[in-house]
Design a protein around this motif. Structure first.
Motif, short mmCIF file in Angstrom:
data_model
loop_
_atom_site.label_atom_id
_atom_site.label_comp_id
_atom_site.label_asym_id
_atom_site.label_seq_id
_atom_site.Cartn_x
_atom_site.Cartn_y
_atom_site.Cartn_z
N GLU A 23 0.81 -1.21 0.00
CA GLU A 23 0.00 0.00 0.00
C GLU A 23 0.85 1.27 0.00
OE1 GLU A 23 -3.04 2.28 3.01
OE2 GLU A 23 -3.02 0.09 3.04
N THR A 24 1.82 1.33 0.91
CA THR A 24 2.57 2.59 1.06
C THR A 24 3.61 2.80 -0.03
OG1 THR A 24 3.06 1.53 3.20
CG2 THR A 24 3.00 3.87 3.16
N LYS A 26 3.69 1.02 -2.91
CA LYS A 26 3.15 0.56 -4.21
C LYS A 26 3.96 -0.61 -4.76
CE LYS A 26 0.24 3.98 -4.07
NZ LYS A 26 -0.76 3.81 -3.05
N THR A 28 4.57 -4.73 -5.49
CA THR A 28 3.80 -5.94 -5.73
C THR A 28 4.00 -6.86 -4.52
OG1 THR A 28 5.63 -7.13 -6.76
CG2 THR A 28 4.24 -5.78 -8.23
#
Length: 52
Positions: A23-24, A26, A28
């Protein structure tokens, strides 16, 4: 503390760390697991947990 409870706690913490990196930063899932140095033998387990 029971060994099973301890292992489950580690699993949950690791899963949250993977999700946070994704999330933070980005990343995978594969990149996040590589950054956390998760052994190849455990990557399948975490990939499956991320799909839930």
């Amino acid at each position: 503390m029971s060994k099973g409870v301890e292992e489950k706690g580690i699993e949950i913490g690791t899963l949250r760390a993977i999700q946070n990196l994704m999330e933070t930063l980005k990343m995978t899932a594969e990149q996040a697991m590589a950054a956390l140095k998760i052994p190849d033998s455990e990557k399948g387990k975490y990939s499956n947990l991320l799909k839930k």
